[in-house]
Design a protein around this motif. Structure first.
Motif, PDB file in Angstrom:
ATOM      1  N   TRP A 344      -9.452  -3.512  17.496  1.00 52.67           N
ATOM      2  CA  TRP A 344     -10.011  -4.187  17.051  1.00 52.67           C
ATOM      3  C   TRP A 344     -10.533  -5.720  17.234  1.00 52.67           C
ATOM      4  CZ3 TRP A 344      -8.894  -8.592  13.737  1.00 52.67           C
ATOM      5  CH2 TRP A 344      -9.214  -8.577  12.635  1.00 52.67           C
ATOM      6  N   LEU A 345     -10.486  -6.088  17.915  1.00 52.38           N
ATOM      7  CA  LEU A 345     -11.110  -7.450  18.289  1.00 52.38           C
ATOM      8  C   LEU A 345     -12.038  -7.587  19.106  1.00 52.38           C
ATOM      9  CD1 LEU A 345      -7.402  -9.417  19.855  1.00 52.38           C
ATOM     10  CD2 LEU A 345      -9.281 -10.302  17.730  1.00 52.38           C
ATOM     11  N   LEU A 346     -11.911  -6.129  19.941  1.00 46.74           N
ATOM     12  CA  LEU A 346     -13.367  -5.544  20.476  1.00 46.74           C
ATOM     13  C   LEU A 346     -14.485  -5.274  19.507  1.00 46.74           C
ATOM     14  CD1 LEU A 346     -12.507  -3.163  23.431  1.00 46.74           C
ATOM     15  CD2 LEU A 346     -12.591  -6.212  23.766  1.00 46.74           C
ATOM     16  N   HIS A 347     -13.854  -4.797  18.647  1.00 45.87           N
ATOM     17  CA  HIS A 347     -15.114  -3.798  17.396  1.00 45.87           C
ATOM     18  C   HIS A 347     -15.628  -5.466  17.213  1.00 45.87           C
ATOM     19  CE1 HIS A 347     -16.894  -2.432  13.981  1.00 45.87           C
ATOM     20  NE2 HIS A 347     -16.429  -3.672  13.239  1.00 45.87           N
ATOM     21  N   GLY A 348     -15.461  -6.776  16.955  1.00 46.88           N
ATOM     22  CA  GLY A 348     -15.605  -7.797  16.501  1.00 46.88           C
ATOM     23  C   GLY A 348     -16.787  -8.961  17.528  1.00 46.88           C
ATOM     24  N   ARG A 349     -16.522  -8.190  18.923  1.00 44.81           N
ATOM     25  CA  ARG A 349     -17.169  -9.247  20.427  1.00 44.81           C
ATOM     26  C   ARG A 349     -17.554  -7.793  20.753  1.00 44.81           C
ATOM     27  NH1 ARG A 349     -15.195 -14.376  21.534  1.00 44.81           N
ATOM     28  NH2 ARG A 349     -16.395 -13.427  23.015  1.00 44.81           N
ATOM     29  N   VAL A 507     -14.710   0.537  13.933  1.00 40.35           N
ATOM     30  CA  VAL A 507     -13.645   0.630  12.242  1.00 40.35           C
ATOM     31  C   VAL A 507     -14.537   1.064  11.554  1.00 40.35           C
ATOM     32  CG1 VAL A 507     -12.676  -1.069  11.609  1.00 40.35           C
ATOM     33  CG2 VAL A 507     -13.319  -1.507  14.171  1.00 40.35           C
ATOM     34  N   VAL A 508     -13.891   1.711  10.599  1.00 40.34           N
ATOM     35  CA  VAL A 508     -14.520   2.091   9.409  1.00 40.34           C
ATOM     36  C   VAL A 508     -14.756   1.272   8.534  1.00 40.34           C
ATOM     37  CG1 VAL A 508     -14.411   3.353   6.951  1.00 40.34           C
ATOM     38  CG2 VAL A 508     -13.798   4.525   9.827  1.00 40.34           C
ATOM     39  N   GLN A 509     -15.330   0.057   8.273  1.00 40.19           N
ATOM     40  CA  GLN A 509     -15.930  -0.769   7.605  1.00 40.19           C
ATOM     41  C   GLN A 509     -15.602  -0.744   5.681  1.00 40.19           C
ATOM     42  OE1 GLN A 509     -17.904  -3.540   8.037  1.00 40.19           O
ATOM     43  NE2 GLN A 509     -17.893  -1.948  10.065  1.00 40.19           N
TER      44      GLN A 509
END
Ligand code: HEM
Length: 539
Positions: A344-349, A507-509
């Motif tokens: 999840w953190l990777l998805h934002g970075r 990640v599904v929005q």
């Protein structure tokens, strides 16, 4: 924990009180108490507001939904430690801290004065028996010795690395390819939980329960284990005068717990006795490297004749059964929730994800037998290559710093004591340390403490550099440091590297991603994701 029980009691009392006292009188009394407490709190300003008679309970109750963040704010405001007490005459008292010096004091310096304690052991006794996770003193020491010598042996290390790789490549990637082909969204947390459950059962018993099959089946033993853990945790919320009689009479959740525990124990007993029979008939278990087989073969030195001599004894079936169940509990969900937060953190970075991928590509490029077709299909990283993944190790450690799988832990004081910051702890009191809050403390991790920054783990030479166990007690610290830490990193790195190399995890929005308020830091609603195969054109 005990305070939560008291909160439940408080609700019951409120219901009883409302039948005895007029609601308007009750409201007046509560308003008076509230004003009095506000005034007292204004004067002391340390920690949460405590109410006359009810202690911290009413305040706590208002924050049950965001308890970790709330405790973090309070700890920052009170300089890192504050005392608490529960209801008058309830006996719950102690301190909450995020100060690394206090953590070191209870986990190492005064280790013997701060065991897990009776409160913890009593609640987990049905499920865990005397297993390592639930033991103190000599019972713990014997198991700790056995665990360290077996788990840190080269034989177990190579067996566990091979079984992790085989699960990842033989099952997990097959499942993800199927999901990618169907374009189906799936709950990443559920998938990782299935993976770690199969993995820990393979390590402990040498048996694969099959949770990770492509049709994602319900597995009876896995379901029973999960239920038994959840239902045991109810004992930390419901007061003993409620759960103990229910246990004796076999009512409500206690009845369900008894049934779930029965399934878990029957499975463990059967597996242990079958392995014992195999050992007795063939004289060795040379082809098996799982923990159970090692323990069936192992002997321990036991003093005889008042310590004058010693003899070698085999571990009893009960010892081995309890040990393996504890082991499964310890390794069942910790690394799966860590991996879910990590993705999840990777998805934002995307920048961090790109650096992880660059590291993987450069390791592959350095191989002698590099696959010139450019396909990653056959790439299975070796343990030596995993050891060279410094940035991936840093990113996983940083995810665990911000979202520690065990967010809060506690110990019980045997005797009166004083913590290094001067806070007194009375005999029987609890020292609760919030690992979640330590990560968000500027005093501990600096001004950027809330940022996901793997670089804080990379030293001047570009290699991963660890931190003090007491500043980072994510794997516990001192004599009870997690025995599965090495195993967990091999497991997380094998999985993360294999998945990232082949799939973009999206990640599904529109979903709400928040922690669940329980002893392991699950995502409350799981994490819905889709998998897009990557174009393998880099090598
Ligand atoms: C990211 C993964 C993991 C994290 C964050 C983690 C964290 C912890 C923590 C905080 C404790 C102390 C708990 C307490 O005493 O209250 C602990 C103990 C323990 N862990 Fe882990 N753990 C992880 C994975 C594993 C795995 C995979 C295994 C098994 C292969 C394992 C085996 C154990 C055992 C046996 C203990 C008890 C040690 C003792 O009391 O002496 N852990 N772990």
């Amino acid at each position: 924990m005990e305070v939560l029980q008291q909160a439940t009691t408080l609700i019951m009392l409120r219901q009883v009180a409302s039948t005895l006292i007029r609601p308007s009188d009750l409201a007046m009394a509560m308003a008076g108490l509230f004003l009095f407490s506000c005034l007292a709190h204004r004067l002391t300003q340390k920690g949460p507001m405590h109410w006359p008679l009810f202690g911290v309970l009413p305040t706590l109750f208002l924050h049950l939904g965001d308890i970790y963040d709330w405790a973090t704010v309070l700890l920052a405001r009170s300089g890192g430690t504050f005392p608490y007490h529960g209801m008058w005459l309830g006996g719950a008292h102690g301190v909450i801290t995020s100060d690394p010096a206090n953590v070191e004091y209870i986990l190492r310096t005064r280790f013997t004065n701060f065991p897990k304690g009776r409160y913890y052991r009593e609640r987990f006794a049905d499920l865990l028996g005397d297993g390592i996770f639930n033991a103190d003193d000599d019972a713990w020491r014997t198991q700790r010795r056995a665990a360290t010598s077996e788990m840190h042996s080269p034989r177990f290390a190579s067996y566990s690395a091979a079984s992790i790789a085989s699960l990842v490549h033989g099952k997990l990637l097959v499942l993800l390819s199927r999901l990618a082909a169907d374009g189906r969204a799936a709950d990443l947390q559920d998938i990782f939980l299935r993976f770690t459950f199969d993995n820990i059962c393979l390590a402990a018993f040498g048996v694969d329960p099959g949770c990770l099959a492509v049709d994602l089946p319900e597995v009876h033993f896995a379901g029973a284990f999960e239920r038994a853990t959840e239902l045991t945790l109810i004992r930390f919320i419901v007061p003993p005068f409620v759960w103990k009689p229910m246990r004796r009479l076999g009512l409500g959740p206690e009845r369900e717990l008894r049934e779930a525990v029965r399934v878990v124990h029957e499975f463990a007993e059967k597996t242990v006795s079958q392995r014992r029979a195999e050992f007795t008939s063939s004289g060795n278990l040379i082809d098996r490297s799982d923990l159970l087989s090692r323990l069936v073969e192992a002997t321990e030195d036991v003093d005889v004749n008042g310590g004058v001599g010693s003899k070698k004894l085999r571990f009893s079936d009960k010892f081995i059964k309890d040990f393996c169940i504890s082991f499964i509990l310890a390794g069942r969900d910790t690394s799966s929730v860590a991996l879910t937060w990590f993705f999840w953190l990777l998805h934002g970075r995307p920048d961090v994800e790109a650096r992880v991928l660059d590291e993987l590509y450069s390791i592959i490029e350095n191989r002698q037998d590099i696959n010139k077709t450019g396909s990653f299909d056959d790439v299975v990283f070796t343990v030596e290559e995993l050891g060279r993944m410094d940035y991936l190790q840093a990113a996983l450690s940083e995810a665990l710093r911000l979202y520690p799988s065990v967010p809060v832990d506690f110990k019980e004081a045997v005797e009166d004591d004083v913590l290094p910051d001067g806070t007194p702890v009375r005999k029987g009191g609890r020292v609760i340390y919030s690992i979640y809050s330590m990560a968000r403390s500027e005093g501990v991790w600096g001004k950027d403490c809330r940022e996901f920054r793997p670089e804080r783990w990379i030293g001047e030479r570009g290699r991963f550099e660890g931190e003090s166990q007491f500043k980072y007690p994510v794997f516990n610290a001192g004599p009870r440091l997690c025995v599965g830490k090495k195993f967990a990193y091999v497991q997380m790195k094998t999985l993360a590297a294999a998945v990232l190399l082949r799939f973009k995890v999206e990640v599904v929005q529109g979903q709400v991603v928040v922690p669940k308020m329980t002893t392991t830091l699950y995502m409350r609603n799981g994490l819905l994701v889709t998998f897009k195969p990557r174009q393998n054109n880099k090598v």
